[in-house]
Each structure stands twice: as C-alpha cells, then as structure tokens.
Motif scaffolding. Structure first.
Motif, PDB file in Angstrom:
ATOM      1  N   GLY A 155       0.842  -1.084   0.196  1.00  0.00           N
ATOM      2  CA  GLY A 155       0.163  -0.379   0.281  1.00  0.00           C
ATOM      3  C   GLY A 155       1.672   1.623   0.089  1.00  0.00           C
ATOM      4  N   ASN A 156       2.086   0.862   0.284  1.00  0.00           N
ATOM      5  CA  ASN A 156       3.336   2.109   0.344  1.00  0.00           C
ATOM      6  C   ASN A 156       3.145   3.166  -1.239  1.00  0.00           C
ATOM      7  OD1 ASN A 156       3.139   2.630   3.045  1.00  0.00           O
ATOM      8  ND2 ASN A 156       5.345   1.960   2.668  1.00  0.00           N
ATOM      9  N   ASP A 157       3.626   4.407  -1.239  1.00  0.00           N
ATOM     10  CA  ASP A 157       4.339   4.701  -2.763  1.00  0.00           C
ATOM     11  C   ASP A 157       6.451   4.537  -2.200  1.00  0.00           C
ATOM     12  OD1 ASP A 157       1.942   4.658  -3.589  1.00  0.00           O
ATOM     13  OD2 ASP A 157       1.612   6.843  -3.035  1.00  0.00           O
ATOM     14  N   PHE A 158       6.962   4.858  -2.844  1.00  0.00           N
ATOM     15  CA  PHE A 158       8.009   4.380  -2.681  1.00  0.00           C
ATOM     16  C   PHE A 158       8.773   4.864  -4.671  1.00  0.00           C
ATOM     17  CE2 PHE A 158       7.080   0.281  -2.531  1.00  0.00           C
ATOM     18  CZ  PHE A 158       7.786  -0.610  -3.351  1.00  0.00           C
ATOM     19  N   LYS A 159       9.834   4.627  -4.163  1.00  0.00           N
ATOM     20  CA  LYS A 159      10.543   4.864  -6.314  1.00  0.00           C
ATOM     21  C   LYS A 159      12.078   4.116  -6.061  1.00  0.00           C
ATOM     22  CE  LYS A 159       9.641   9.715  -6.723  1.00  0.00           C
ATOM     23  NZ  LYS A 159       9.811  11.191  -6.578  1.00  0.00           N
ATOM     24  N   LEU A 160      11.911   3.712  -7.246  1.00  0.00           N
ATOM     25  CA  LEU A 160      13.380   3.064  -7.504  1.00  0.00           C
ATOM     26  C   LEU A 160      14.167   3.564  -9.012  1.00  0.00           C
ATOM     27  CD1 LEU A 160      11.420  -0.884  -8.989  1.00  0.00           C
ATOM     28  CD2 LEU A 160      11.792  -0.135  -6.292  1.00  0.00           C
ATOM     29  N   LYS A 161      15.141   3.658  -7.918  1.00  0.00           N
ATOM     30  CA  LYS A 161      16.217   4.305  -8.894  1.00  0.00           C
ATOM     31  C   LYS A 161      17.163   4.079  -9.393  1.00  0.00           C
ATOM     32  CE  LYS A 161      15.150   8.407  -5.804  1.00  0.00           C
ATOM     33  NZ  LYS A 161      15.999   9.495  -4.767  1.00  0.00           N
ATOM     34  N   CYS A 162      18.544   4.563 -10.322  1.00  0.00           N
ATOM     35  CA  CYS A 162      19.083   4.069 -10.870  1.00  0.00           C
ATOM     36  C   CYS A 162      19.896   5.498 -11.149  1.00  0.00           C
ATOM     37  CB  CYS A 162      19.022   3.436 -12.441  1.00  0.00           C
ATOM     38  SG  CYS A 162      20.006   2.441 -13.304  1.00  0.00           S
ATOM     39  N   GLU A 163      20.937   5.385 -10.844  1.00  0.00           N
ATOM     40  CA  GLU A 163      22.129   6.585 -10.865  1.00  0.00           C
ATOM     41  C   GLU A 163      23.450   6.283 -11.322  1.00  0.00           C
ATOM     42  OE1 GLU A 163      20.174   9.672  -7.199  1.00  0.00           O
ATOM     43  OE2 GLU A 163      20.580   7.232  -6.668  1.00  0.00           O
ATOM     44  N   VAL A 196      14.229   6.930 -13.134  1.00  0.00           N
ATOM     45  CA  VAL A 196      13.422   6.636 -11.853  1.00  0.00           C
ATOM     46  C   VAL A 196      11.945   5.543 -11.771  1.00  0.00           C
ATOM     47  CG1 VAL A 196      12.234   7.829  -9.863  1.00  0.00           C
ATOM     48  CG2 VAL A 196      14.301   8.483 -10.631  1.00  0.00           C
ATOM     49  N   ILE A 197      12.146   4.789 -10.772  1.00  0.00           N
ATOM     50  CA  ILE A 197      10.548   4.475 -11.303  1.00  0.00           C
ATOM     51  C   ILE A 197       9.709   4.594 -10.493  1.00  0.00           C
ATOM     52  CG2 ILE A 197       8.873   2.340 -11.530  1.00  0.00           C
ATOM     53  CD1 ILE A 197      11.317   1.466 -13.171  1.00  0.00           C
ATOM     54  N   SER A 198       8.615   5.309 -10.156  1.00  0.00           N
ATOM     55  CA  SER A 198       7.411   5.814  -9.119  1.00  0.00           C
ATOM     56  C   SER A 198       6.588   4.781  -9.056  1.00  0.00           C
ATOM     57  CB  SER A 198       6.954   7.152  -9.528  1.00  0.00           C
ATOM     58  OG  SER A 198       7.838   8.073  -9.546  1.00  0.00           O
ATOM     59  N   VAL A 199       6.286   3.862  -8.001  1.00  0.00           N
ATOM     60  CA  VAL A 199       5.506   2.433  -7.684  1.00  0.00           C
ATOM     61  C   VAL A 199       4.386   3.280  -6.884  1.00  0.00           C
ATOM     62  CG1 VAL A 199       5.470   0.536  -6.340  1.00  0.00           C
ATOM     63  CG2 VAL A 199       7.273   1.250  -7.609  1.00  0.00           C
ATOM     64  N   LYS A 200       3.600   2.945  -7.127  1.00  0.00           N
ATOM     65  CA  LYS A 200       1.897   3.729  -6.184  1.00  0.00           C
ATOM     66  C   LYS A 200       1.049   2.658  -5.801  1.00  0.00           C
ATOM     67  CE  LYS A 200       2.994   7.961  -8.231  1.00  0.00           C
ATOM     68  NZ  LYS A 200       2.783   8.859  -6.441  1.00  0.00           N
ATOM     69  N   ASN A 201       0.778   2.225  -4.360  1.00  0.00           N
ATOM     70  CA  ASN A 201       0.537   1.216  -3.984  1.00  0.00           C
ATOM     71  C   ASN A 201       0.468  -0.013  -3.980  1.00  0.00           C
ATOM     72  OD1 ASN A 201      -2.229   0.616  -2.446  1.00  0.00           O
ATOM     73  ND2 ASN A 201      -3.770   0.249  -3.981  1.00  0.00           N
TER      74      ASN A 201
END
Length: 352
Positions: A155-163, A196-201
């Motif tokens: 249920g959380n929102d978070f992000k996957l990052k590639c740097e 960056v990929i934004s993950v919702k719910n």
C-alpha cells in the motif's frame, strides 16, 4: 587563341592539384575516456613533388581562447613529439616509414582535455595538403547504483532509482524484471527508459529482482535491485517498546547512581567516625593505675574499721591483690616502692 590558352591553363591547374593529396575525408571520431583514438592521415605524392617531406599535426582545442598547438612533427627524417605538454608521451605515428604515405597517429589514454579538432598537414614542394578530424572524448557509464527510496510495504508509494556515478550525456536507461513472470507492470511502462520509476500502492506481486542498464554512445553499465514488498509493520508496538526500553534503562541508571552515591556517603561517614574516635576518646587506664586505686581504697577502708575486725579484714583483702601487678607497676613519686610496703598487723593500727 584565347580559348586554347584557357584550356592549357585549366589543364595545368588540374595537373597541379593531382600532385599531393590526402585520401581520407574529414570526419568525426567519438571515443571513451581512457581508450586510444586512431586519427587517419594517408596521402599520395606525384613525380612533381620533389621537395623535402614535412608533416605536422595541430590541435585546435575546444576552448577557443587557446591557440592552435603543434602536437607532433616529422621533418628532416626525424620525429619531434615534445611540443604539447598535455599530450606528451601519448601521441605517436603509426607507421615506421612515414614517407610511404601514412601519417596517421594514435592518441592513447584519452582524457576529456583531448577534445578538439586535429589537423594533418603534409608538405612536399610544390605540393601541400591538409585534412581535419574532430575528436570527441566521452565518459562511459560507470559505478551505477540501484536503490529504493521509501518503505517497501504493501500500500505504500516509493521509488526505484538508477544512478550512474559518471557518464557523458545523453544517457539511455532500460529497466527489466529478472524473476517470476519477467513482466513489468503496465503502470511502469512510461518510465521504463527513465532513471526513476514511481511505484504507487505497492503489492506483493511487484516483489522480485530488477536490473537497470545505462548506456551512451561509448559504453554501458548495469546494476541489480531486489524488491520485497512486505505487510506493514506494527509501528505503534515498536514505538511503545522503544519508550519502555528507554524508561527501564533510565531507571537502571538511576539505581546505579543512587547506590554509588549511598556507598560513598557510608565510606565517608566511617572515615569521619574513625577519625573522631582517635582524637576525642581518652586512652584506657593502665593496670598500674587500677592497682594503685585499689590500694588507696583499702587504705581508706582500714581507717574506718575498728580494731576488733581489722585482723580478719587485712588478711582477706591484701591477699586478693595480685603480687605481679605491684612488681610490674612503674615507680610513682607519690607512692613508696612496692618492696618498702609496710606489713600491717592488728595490734599496731590506731583508729583516729
């Protein structure tokens, strides 16, 4: 007549232009930092070119404020390379026989400062020719790191990052799922080529191993990421446990401090009492003083008795005094020595 002269002049010019020429066309070369760049310069001569052969390479830096620099020179059958300090030891002619028509060079261990336009000039009188090569030095992606920004809970929102740590632009990104169905969620498709990929719910179906590949024109790099979406943790219980643990620790510390303080006070009190006893309490009386007081009391008792009972009392009382006490007692100036003590008899005592 004029037409004949014009044709002859054009033929002469054509013959002259065919005398010395550089074969390779002008071009652009892109290389990665640290690699070796091959800069071509192949030429042809004609029988008319009879003068000495001179070849020089010049660099026009990307910074227009800097003048052109000679980086390597061939003249009089000798090679000179100590003209440009920034390329010293890193620029070389490829051919051992430059007169054969190959004046190409290699620039090794490329640096970002090597970017610029390189010009090859070939002279052999009366022929002269030159060509330019533009060199671009890029940094390929390196040190790429994948990370998760946020809490991996259902249920959380978070992000996957590639740097990537470094890499020349433009950079291209590509995300892939390496486990389970190997199918990326449809909601992620618009961001599959972004860093960056934004993950919702978030849901548990998203759990798995993902890869991110970063590319540019001179190289690529990759990193892996493990995503585990878990149920929400009992935050209230965690906070309460942390508070209780902190309070218990404070109570324990308080007890330790109190016990230490109490022990110090007791030790201080014992030292003070011991010191007072040694200063204020008088020493105990010696056995000599006791014996003397005992004799004195007998003397006073004798003075109050009648002659009739004196004989029995004197025998009883004086026989009770230890003789050894009188022998060890120090001599007093107020009492006669023990050896001169008189022997009392009943008929010699006078009552006053």
């Amino acid at each position: 007549m004029a037409l004949v002269l014009l044709v002859a002049l054009l033929c002469g010019v054509a013959d002259f232009t065919r005398s010395l020429s550089i074969i390779n066309p002008e071009q652009m070369i892109e290389k990665a930092k640290g690699e070796t760049a091959y800069l071509p310069c192949k030429f042809t001569l004609s029988p008319e070119d009879q003068g000495p052969l001179d070849i020089e390479w010049l660099l026009s830096p990307a910074d227009n404020q800097k003048p052109d620099q000679v980086i390597i020179l061939y003249s009089g059958d000798k090679v000179y390379v100590d003209y440009y300090q920034d390329l010293k030891g890193r620029v070389h002619f490829i051919s051992n026989d430059i007169t054969s028509g190959d004046a190409s060079i290699n620039v090794t261990n490329l640096q970002l400062s090597d970017v610029g336009i390189y010009q090859c000039k070939v002279k052999k009188a009366p022929g002269v020719s030159s060509k330019k090569v533009q060199l671009t030095v890029l940094v390929k992606p390196t040190g790429t790191r994948c990370s998760i920004d946020g809490s991996e809970e259902i249920g959380n929102d978070f992000k996957l990052k590639c740097e990537p740590k470094e890499g020349s632009l433009p950079l291209q990104y590509e995300w892939q799922k390496l486990s389970d169905s190997q199918k990326m969620p449809d909601s992620w498709l618009p961001e599959m080529t972004s860093p960056v990929i934004s993950v919702k719910n978030a849901t548990t179906e998203l759990s798995g191993t993902y890869s991110c590949t970063v590319r540019n024109r001179v190289g690529s790099d990759q990193c892996l990421l493990r995503l585990d979406v878990v149920p929400p943790s009992n935050r209230a219980g965690t906070i309460a446990g942390a508070i209780i643990g902190t309070l218990l620790a404070l109570v324990l510390i308080g007890c330790i401090v109190f016990c230490c303080h109490k022990k110090r006070r007791e030790e201080k009190y014992e030292k003070e009492v011991h010191h007072d006893i040694r200063e204020d309490v008088p020493p105990p009386k010696s056995r000599t003083s006791t014996a003397r007081s005992y004799i004195g009391s007998n003397h006073s008792s004798l003075g109050s008795m009648s002659p009739s009972n004196m004989e029995g009392y004197s025998k009883t009382q004086y026989n009770q005094v230890p003789s050894e006490d009188f022998e060890r007692a120090p001599q007093s100036p107020t009492l006669p020595p023990a050896k001169f003590m008189p022997t009392y008899k009943t008929d010699e005592i006078t009552v006053v």
